[in-house]
Design an enzyme around this catalytic site. Structure first.
Site, PDB file in Angstrom:
ATOM      1  CD1 TRP A 101      84.871 -16.612  77.966  1.00  0.00           C
ATOM      2  CD2 TRP A 101      86.314 -14.656  78.641  1.00  0.00           C
ATOM      3  NE1 TRP A 101      85.689 -15.968  77.403  1.00  0.00           N
ATOM      4  CE2 TRP A 101      86.476 -15.409  77.463  1.00  0.00           C
ATOM      5  CE3 TRP A 101      86.872 -13.672  78.460  1.00  0.00           C
ATOM      6  CZ2 TRP A 101      87.446 -14.479  76.287  1.00  0.00           C
ATOM      7  CZ3 TRP A 101      87.968 -12.817  77.725  1.00  0.00           C
ATOM      8  CH2 TRP A 101      87.754 -13.575  76.598  1.00  0.00           C
ATOM      9  CG  ASP A 171      79.948 -12.840  80.147  1.00  0.00           C
ATOM     10  OD1 ASP A 171      79.255 -12.558  79.141  1.00  0.00           O
ATOM     11  OD2 ASP A 171      81.558 -12.511  79.711  1.00  0.00           O
ATOM     12  CE  LYS A 195      82.686 -15.116  72.150  1.00  0.00           C
ATOM     13  NZ  LYS A 195      83.452 -14.633  73.558  1.00  0.00           N
TER      14      LYS A 195
HETATM   15  C1  LIG Z   1      84.400 -14.234  74.175  1.00  0.00           C
HETATM   16  C2  LIG Z   1      83.785 -13.859  75.566  1.00  0.00           C
HETATM   17  C3  LIG Z   1      84.570 -12.952  76.120  1.00  0.00           C
HETATM   18  C4  LIG Z   1      84.977 -11.121  75.513  1.00  0.00           C
HETATM   19  O1  LIG Z   1      84.588 -11.350  74.749  1.00  0.00           O
HETATM   20  P1  LIG Z   1      85.276  -9.542  74.081  1.00  0.00           P
HETATM   21  O2  LIG Z   1      84.301  -9.350  73.312  1.00  0.00           O
HETATM   22  O3  LIG Z   1      86.260  -9.920  73.145  1.00  0.00           O
HETATM   23  O4  LIG Z   1      86.196  -8.804  75.562  1.00  0.00           O
HETATM   24  C5  LIG Z   1      84.219 -12.709  77.392  1.00  0.00           C
HETATM   25  N1  LIG Z   1      83.145 -12.975  78.111  1.00  0.00           N
HETATM   26  C6  LIG Z   1      82.368 -14.679  77.826  1.00  0.00           C
HETATM   27  C7  LIG Z   1      81.678 -15.568  78.165  1.00  0.00           C
HETATM   28  C8  LIG Z   1      82.701 -14.686  76.690  1.00  0.00           C
HETATM   29  O5  LIG Z   1      82.602 -15.890  75.484  1.00  0.00           O
END
Ligand SMILES: *Cc1c(COP(=O)(O)O)cnc(C)c1O
Length: 359
Positions: A101, A171, A195
């Protein structure tokens, strides 16, 4: 009805209580005569839902007044572009690449300016967090970017990088609300909610006010300017209304449980059950450096692909689902977010022990 123990990395398990409440309110939300899905986002009823959700999140995370909370769409992945479009005034930013990511965010930023990779753990399949105490961060970098919990690899920063005075952007998709955070250390904290917080379709961006400006990169679409959404209090256009409503319920659930200190304690207890088992197991091994282990995502392997597949299959039959590891790591991964009960983790560890004895 048969609810399984769902170890999915995302979309992931939600508190059963929240799902039941949402089900009860499905046809008639609090006497409105309609579902939250059916109501205008400009209605008084909905305004109360989104305002309460924001207030509860502010309380849970102790978010200072000089930060805005935005409920957006486009997934965490859209932020990979939105961040440089809004923040790259000098067209330069530092990225710490600790997983897929972070790498995607780093690659996306290259479309908009100079993204400088200041540290990486790709040399060892992202199984650790690099030392970030004294990085070579360009003086004129607009921000330093991290992915705080690496969902796929199961690592987490235990200490934030020394950004040398630069704005930190994080993030936190897979560790959102898993423990207390000091919001003031960040310029932006953001994450997709699917998540650890709610249904897919909502991204929460917590952003310091001075980073919200008209001065975005030329060509930045209106919808991708933080200012658009900040000025309209997340109601510039139709927001992901039902998703925000469910997030709000999860915030209330966390408050009722005792807040983020309690979440942290619970998450530590749950993770310890799995890690302690892995550390003494002769069959299963954890895949990341111990100091950098995530409380949320626990990858592990047997070292034998066929045995891994057998485990995943038998686990599923026993009611432990979505344990297959990400294709880039292989093996297994147990995601044990806030809503995973301790009992689910205890039962999984017991199942692993039994599997070890039999294989
Ligand atoms: C799942 C995830 C993403 C991507 O998320 P989307 O909403 O599918 O774009 C980005 N960063 C992390 C840390 C993730 O776990």
């Amino acid at each position: 009805m048969n609810r399984v123990y769902n170890f999915s990395a995302g979309p992931a398990v939600l508190p059963e209580e929240v799902l039941r409440e949402a089900a009860e309110e499905m046809l008639d939300y609090k006497g409105s005569g309609m579902s939250v899905m059916e109501m205008s986002h400009r209605s008084k009823v909905y305004d109360n839902i989104i305002k309460t959700a924001e207030a509860d999140l502010r309380e849970l995370m102790n978010i200072p007044d000089n930060y805005k909370v935005l409920f957006l769409q486009g997934g965490a992945s859209q932020q990979f572009a939105m961040i440089p479009m809004n923040l790259m005034k000098n067209k330069k930013a530092a990225y710490i690449v600790t997983g897929q990511w972070a790498k995607k965010a780093y690659q996306e930023a290259q479309l908009y300016g100079e993204a400088v990779k200041v540290a990486s753990s790709e040399d060892e399949t992202f199984s650790y967090i690099p030392d970030c105490s004294d990085l070579d961060i360009p003086e004129d970098a607009d921000y330093v970017y991290i992915c705080e919990n690496n969902t796929i690899y199961g690592t987490k920063y235990k200490e934030l990088p020394n950004t040398k005075g630069h704005t930190l952007v994080a993030d936190v998709s897979s560790c959102f609300l898993s423990e207390p955070v000091d919001v003031t250390k960040y310029g932006i904290i953001y994450g997709g909610v699917q998540k650890n917080i709610g249904p897919a379709g909502v991204v929460i961006v917590i952003i310091r006010e001075d980073l919200i400006t008209e001065d975005t990169l030329p060509g930045t679409p209106t919808m991708l300017k933080y200012k658009t959404h900040a000025d309209a209090e997340s109601l510039y256009n139709t927001p992901p209304a039902y998703g925000i409503y469910v997030c709000g319920k999860v915030f209330q659930w966390i408050k009722k449980m005792g807040g983020l200190e309690v979440m942290k304690q619970r998450n530590e207890e749950k993770a310890k059950i799995l890690y302690d088992f892995l550390d003494q197991s002769k069959l299963f091994q954890g895949t990341v450096k111990k100091e950098d282990r995530s409380l949320m995502n626990v990858p592990f392997v047997t070292g034998d692909k066929e045995l891994d597949a057998k485990f995943v299959k038998e686990a599923e039959a026993a009611g432990f689902v979505n344990l297959k590891g990400h294709r880039s790591v292989g093996g297994m991964r147990a995601s044990i977010y806030n809503a995973m009960p301790k009992e689910g983790v205890e039962k999984l560890a017991a199942f692993m022990k039994k599997f070890e004895e039999e294989n």
